[in-house]
Enzyme design. Structure first.
Site, short mmCIF file in Angstrom:
data_model
loop_
_atom_site.label_atom_id
_atom_site.label_comp_id
_atom_site.label_asym_id
_atom_site.label_seq_id
_atom_site.Cartn_x
_atom_site.Cartn_y
_atom_site.Cartn_z
N GLU A 1 -4.63 -3.10 9.74
CA GLU A 1 -5.93 -3.72 9.48
C GLU A 1 -5.91 -5.24 9.40
O GLU A 1 -6.96 -5.87 9.30
CB GLU A 1 -6.52 -3.18 8.17
CG GLU A 1 -7.22 -1.85 8.30
CD GLU A 1 -6.26 -0.69 8.12
OE1 GLU A 1 -5.06 -0.94 7.93
OE2 GLU A 1 -6.71 0.47 8.18
N GLU B 1 0.83 -1.21 0.00
CA GLU B 1 0.00 0.00 0.00
C GLU B 1 0.86 1.25 0.00
O GLU B 1 2.03 1.23 0.38
CB GLU B 1 -0.94 0.02 1.21
CG GLU B 1 -0.23 0.12 2.54
CD GLU B 1 -1.18 0.39 3.70
OE1 GLU B 1 -2.37 0.64 3.45
OE2 GLU B 1 -0.71 0.34 4.84
N ASP C 1 5.30 -1.93 4.94
CA ASP C 1 4.80 -2.84 5.98
C ASP C 1 5.49 -4.19 5.93
O ASP C 1 5.80 -4.79 6.98
CB ASP C 1 3.29 -3.02 5.85
CG ASP C 1 2.52 -1.78 6.26
OD1 ASP C 1 3.10 -0.90 6.91
OD2 ASP C 1 1.32 -1.69 5.95
N HIS D 1 2.54 4.66 1.00
CA HIS D 1 3.04 5.22 2.24
C HIS D 1 3.56 6.63 1.96
O HIS D 1 4.75 6.92 2.14
CB HIS D 1 4.13 4.32 2.84
CG HIS D 1 3.60 3.22 3.68
ND1 HIS D 1 3.02 2.09 3.14
CD2 HIS D 1 3.51 3.08 5.03
CE1 HIS D 1 2.62 1.29 4.12
NE2 HIS D 1 2.90 1.87 5.27
N HIS E 1 0.53 6.71 10.04
CA HIS E 1 0.77 5.99 8.79
C HIS E 1 1.74 6.80 7.96
O HIS E 1 1.45 7.95 7.60
CB HIS E 1 -0.56 5.80 8.03
CG HIS E 1 -0.39 5.15 6.69
ND1 HIS E 1 -0.23 3.80 6.54
CD2 HIS E 1 -0.34 5.68 5.45
CE1 HIS E 1 -0.10 3.51 5.25
NE2 HIS E 1 -0.16 4.64 4.57
N GLU F 1 6.76 4.86 11.45
CA GLU F 1 7.08 4.07 10.26
C GLU F 1 8.26 4.67 9.50
O GLU F 1 9.12 3.94 8.97
CB GLU F 1 5.87 3.94 9.34
CG GLU F 1 4.82 2.99 9.87
CD GLU F 1 3.77 2.65 8.83
OE1 GLU F 1 3.34 1.49 8.80
OE2 GLU F 1 3.38 3.55 8.05
N HIS G 1 0.77 -4.53 9.67
CA HIS G 1 -0.27 -3.77 8.96
C HIS G 1 -1.49 -3.68 9.86
O HIS G 1 -2.08 -4.70 10.24
CB HIS G 1 -0.60 -4.45 7.63
CG HIS G 1 -1.69 -3.79 6.85
ND1 HIS G 1 -1.64 -2.47 6.47
CD2 HIS G 1 -2.86 -4.28 6.37
CE1 HIS G 1 -2.74 -2.18 5.78
NE2 HIS G 1 -3.49 -3.25 5.72
#
Length: 251
Positions: A117, A29, A40, A31, A169, A174, A115
């Site tokens: 979710e 995904e 991730d 970033h 995020h 991160e 991650h």
């Protein structure tokens, strides 16, 4: 000596049946503008490798794809390169991997999730495997953010306020972890200053352009550093080791 399953021959792997097998799980995904799509997965694998070093474990090839991001915890499908799996797919994928490990005689399995979710679907797969194997293996799932103490969080967010994990995020934690784990993949010159996204008490579909800032960042990454990434790792790994020793007999 290697901790990576894919670098072992099958007899070498078979000889590790009494060890903890670690399955890193990430996502593909966006970033923001300064971190790679693989963020991730890289973070999950790097934590897994450091955990394996401490407990003499085995790290499986990471599952790089994960469950779809919500708009306000990752951006959702508004950005090219975010490749999401449906929840049922995540459950079946992880279920199949875990079942194969149990069939091969492994009884201590740790899922290292990176991650946000993924968790509900990982836990569902674990529950189904536990039921279908009648508890033949010890299954544990954790991540890198829940083991962080408030004291460490305060030290990491010494210059910007902590926005909460959903908005964190491609932000300070991160970014710092990637600066520590894989600095060659970071593009700090592209980092855009982000105003904190507005938390909403609901979800709405279809998504609309503008639901997420155009950069994909939900909070500021200002003050990120490799040193903070190292600090996070130094705080988290002992906690993960403690979890393994508590929940995995013989470790």
């Amino acid at each position: 000596m290697t901790y990576r399953m894919e670098e072992m021959t099958w007899p070498e792997f078979a000889a590790k049946k009494d060890r903890v097998v670690i399955l890193p799980v990430g996502a593909v995904e966006q970033h923001a503008l300064h971190l790679p799509i693989c963020t991730d997965a890289v973070i999950a694998e790097q934590f897994a490798l450091r955990l394996a070093e401490k407990i003499d474990g085995v790290v499986m090839p990471p599952l790089s794809y994960g469950y779809k991001s919500k708009p306000l915890s990752g951006g959702g499908p508004l950005f090219p390169g975010t490749i999401d799996l449906n929840g049922e797919t995540v459950i079946r994928l992880v279920y199949d991997v875990l079942m194969e490990l149990v069939r091969d005689g492994f009884t201590k399995i740790f899922i290292m999730n990176a991650h946000f979710e993924n968790e509900a679907f990982l836990v569902e797969a674990m529950d189904l495997v536990n039921r279908d194997t009648k508890g033949a293996a010890f299954l544990v799932e954790s991540n890198w953010w829940d083991p962080l103490s408030e004291e460490v969080i305060e030290k990491i967010f010494d210059q910007v306020p902590f926005p909460g994990w959903a908005f964190e995020h491609a932000a300070v934690t991160e970014t710092s972890l990637m600066m520590y784990f894989a600095p060659q993949l970071c593009h700090l010159e592209r980092m855009a200053e982000a105003e904190p996204a507005e938390a909403l008490p609901y979800f709405r579909y279809p998504l609309k352009k503008g639901d997420v800032p155009e950069t994909g960042a939900l909070a500021s990454a200002y003050s990120s550093s490799s040193e903070k990434g190292e600090q996070i790792v130094a705080a988290v790994i002992p906690e993960l080791v403690n979890i393994c020793r508590k929940e995995m007999p013989g470790d």
